[in-house]
Write an enzyme that holds these catalytic residues in place. Structure first.
Site, PDB file in Angstrom:
ATOM      1  N   GLU A   1       0.817  -1.209   0.000  1.00  0.00           N
ATOM      2  CA  GLU A   1       0.000   0.000   0.000  1.00  0.00           C
ATOM      3  C   GLU A   1       0.852   1.262   0.000  1.00  0.00           C
ATOM      4  O   GLU A   1       0.503   2.263  -0.633  1.00  0.00           O
ATOM      5  CB  GLU A   1      -0.941   0.000   1.215  1.00  0.00           C
ATOM      6  CG  GLU A   1      -2.082  -0.996   1.109  1.00  0.00           C
ATOM      7  CD  GLU A   1      -2.998  -0.731  -0.080  1.00  0.00           C
ATOM      8  OE1 GLU A   1      -3.092   0.418  -0.536  1.00  0.00           O
ATOM      9  OE2 GLU A   1      -3.628  -1.689  -0.557  1.00  0.00           O
TER      10      GLU A   1
ATOM     11  N   ASP B   1      -9.139   6.673  -1.379  1.00  0.00           N
ATOM     12  CA  ASP B   1      -8.043   7.210  -2.171  1.00  0.00           C
ATOM     13  C   ASP B   1      -8.633   7.863  -3.412  1.00  0.00           C
ATOM     14  O   ASP B   1      -9.857   8.041  -3.500  1.00  0.00           O
ATOM     15  CB  ASP B   1      -7.035   6.101  -2.527  1.00  0.00           C
ATOM     16  CG  ASP B   1      -7.606   5.077  -3.508  1.00  0.00           C
ATOM     17  OD1 ASP B   1      -8.839   5.110  -3.780  1.00  0.00           O
ATOM     18  OD2 ASP B   1      -6.830   4.241  -4.005  1.00  0.00           O
TER      19      ASP B   1
ATOM     20  N   TYR C   1      -5.707   6.459   5.224  1.00  0.00           N
ATOM     21  CA  TYR C   1      -5.879   5.521   4.120  1.00  0.00           C
ATOM     22  C   TYR C   1      -5.118   4.221   4.369  1.00  0.00           C
ATOM     23  O   TYR C   1      -5.685   3.125   4.263  1.00  0.00           O
ATOM     24  CB  TYR C   1      -5.420   6.133   2.792  1.00  0.00           C
ATOM     25  CG  TYR C   1      -5.258   5.073   1.732  1.00  0.00           C
ATOM     26  CD1 TYR C   1      -6.369   4.544   1.090  1.00  0.00           C
ATOM     27  CD2 TYR C   1      -4.004   4.540   1.437  1.00  0.00           C
ATOM     28  CE1 TYR C   1      -6.241   3.525   0.161  1.00  0.00           C
ATOM     29  CE2 TYR C   1      -3.863   3.523   0.503  1.00  0.00           C
ATOM     30  CZ  TYR C   1      -4.983   3.021  -0.131  1.00  0.00           C
ATOM     31  OH  TYR C   1      -4.850   2.004  -1.032  1.00  0.00           O
TER      32      TYR C   1
END
Length: 455
Positions: A82, A182, A164
């Site tokens: 990520e 996002d 996030y």
């Protein structure tokens, strides 16, 4: 066979989810009436079911999505992926992720790495602060007990993990029913709800988080969040959405409006925000090559070294190696650029043509513009080949590395270092110029590589 298995798995997941939902209907649902234009319960169920089924059939096979039984390893893999995926294309990340996991397969192995090793592995991905945060986070987790935090609130305490990333790790690796937001998610939700507000506005961002929280599937949060992001990345793209094959087109308000109003198109959502104007910076970059103190049988100097300096530990490209450079006030001519470089080299390395070294060759190589997210940097590149009195040993002994961290490396080491794309471009420009001059005048290379005597 693979498609058939995917379809069977997707159908089984939907059937299982429906059964679980029926058992949980009586459970109290969270209150979300503090926000306008929520998805209805029926819309929510249809979006969840359609997206999960679509993702089961069409989700991309990516290395960080592979099944992993060990929770700690699973969390670590999701975390690394990520962070790498932020501001970077999936196809680019795949090779970096595989190399990273090959070198540091666990958080414990990463925690033992040096920042220089991590930066070298990261070279080319950009936004190097992400790499530093991964290392700092790994060290913090290992120092505090060897186990990853297990909730969103705990994950946010790790350096570099924001809302996030915490949501992605918690939902994908830990199965916690929390949302992620996002750019892809914002685009999908903005079109589903035809949200015309500025997507960068803080209040609007909070609205997206609330809508995403309403949508996230309580039983398959990780799959749902990945499905939502996958939809934005592959079908609901910024300029060419594939509405005809979108699994949630029936719930898309933007599509519905566009079908009834020819002046509106789906890509009107989310609204385009005027980007902040990039700052224009200028610098003089000098690729300093110092002739070696040994001579080969054909008369060429060998063991030549390139001078590299380390950037400050804070700020842009923190802690990375580059060629000596000085900031300029604007677009200036060759003479003031060279004067600025000469002052820098004399101040920090006692490299003074009249006293400690002799200029073998000095040439303007060219100009190169490197674009960062907020800065447009124009670099004036020159090549400077020096013969240092006393050779390399004197250069090493005459300066204190604590003033400006530096090192000298040969061409082979330089080629294998994890340099930024900008630094590597500068080096390539210099090598190209050398090759061009060498091919046009074969004797020129010999002349330049012979060590002159210093009076």
């Amino acid at each position: 066979m693979v498609v058939k298995k995917k379809k069977q798995a997707a159908n089984a997941a939907v059937a299982n989810r429906r059964q679980t939902l029926r058992r949980c209907r009586s459970a109290k649902q969270p209150e979300l009436q503090d926000i306008e234009d929520l998805f209805s319960e029926d819309e929510t169920e249809k979006i969840r079911e359609a997206l999960l089924k679509w993702y089961g059939l069409n989700g991309r096979d990516l290395p960080w999505r592979e099944e992993e039984e060990d929770v700690e390893v699973r969390v670590y893999r999701v975390w690394v992926s990520e962070v790498m995926l932020q501001q970077t294309r999936v196809q680019t990340v795949i090779q970096y992720f595989n190399r990273w996991m090959s070198k540091w397969p666990t958080i414990h192995s990463l925690a033992q790495a040096s920042l220089e090793e991590v930066n070298e592995m990261w070279a080319g991905l950009g936004y190097y602060r992400r790499a530093r945060f991964l290392l700092e986070g790994a060290r913090k987790i290992v120092a505090e007990g060897d186990q990853f935090p297990k909730t969103v609130s705990q994950l946010r305490k790790i350096p570099g993990i924001g809302d996030y990333t915490a949501g992605a790790i918690a939902s994908i690796a830990l199965k916690e029913a929390v949302p992620v937001v996002d750019g892809n998610v914002i685009r999908v939700i903005a079109r589903l709800k035809a949200i015309s507000a500025n997507p960068k506005d803080s209040l609007t961002v909070k609205k997206f988080w609330k809508l995403a929280a309403q949508l996230v599937d309580p039983f398959q949060p990780g799959d749902f969040n990945q499905a939502l992001m996958e939809l934005g990345a592959t079908l609901c793209t910024p300029t060419s959405p594939s509405c005809g094959t979108c699994p949630v087109s029936d719930q898309c308000c933007a599509l519905s409006i566009s079908m009834h109003d020819s002046s509106v198109v789906v890509t009107d959502y989310p609204v385009k925000v005027v980007k902040t104007k990039q700052r224009h910076d200028f610098s003089a970059v000098c690729v300093v090559e110092i002739l070696g103190d040994e001579e080969s049988s054909n008369g060429h100097q060998i063991n030549n070294k390139f001078l590299l300096v380390k950037r400050p530990d804070e700020g842009l490209l923190a802690g990375l190696w580059e060629f000596p450079s000085v900031s300029l006030a604007g677009e200036v001519g060759l003479v003031p650029r060279r004067k600025a470089i000469d002052q820098y080299l004399n101040k920090y390395f006692t490299l003074n043509p009249r006293k400690t070294c002799d200029i073998v060759s000095r040439e303007h190589v060219g100009e190169y513009v490197h674009v960062f997210s907020h800065i447009r940097l124009k670099m004036y590149v020159e090549s400077l080949i020096l013969c240092v009195e006393g050779g390399m040993n004197d250069l090493v002994s005459m300066r204190d590395k604590e003033i400006v961290p530096w090192k000298c490396v040969d061409a082979e080491v330089l080629s294998n270092m994890g340099l930024t794309s900008g630094v590597r471009k500068v080096y390539t420009m210099v090598q190209k110029l050398k090759q061009e001059k060498s091919s046009s005048d074969p004797d020129l290379d010999i002349k330049k590589r012979k060590r002159p005597s210093i009076k």
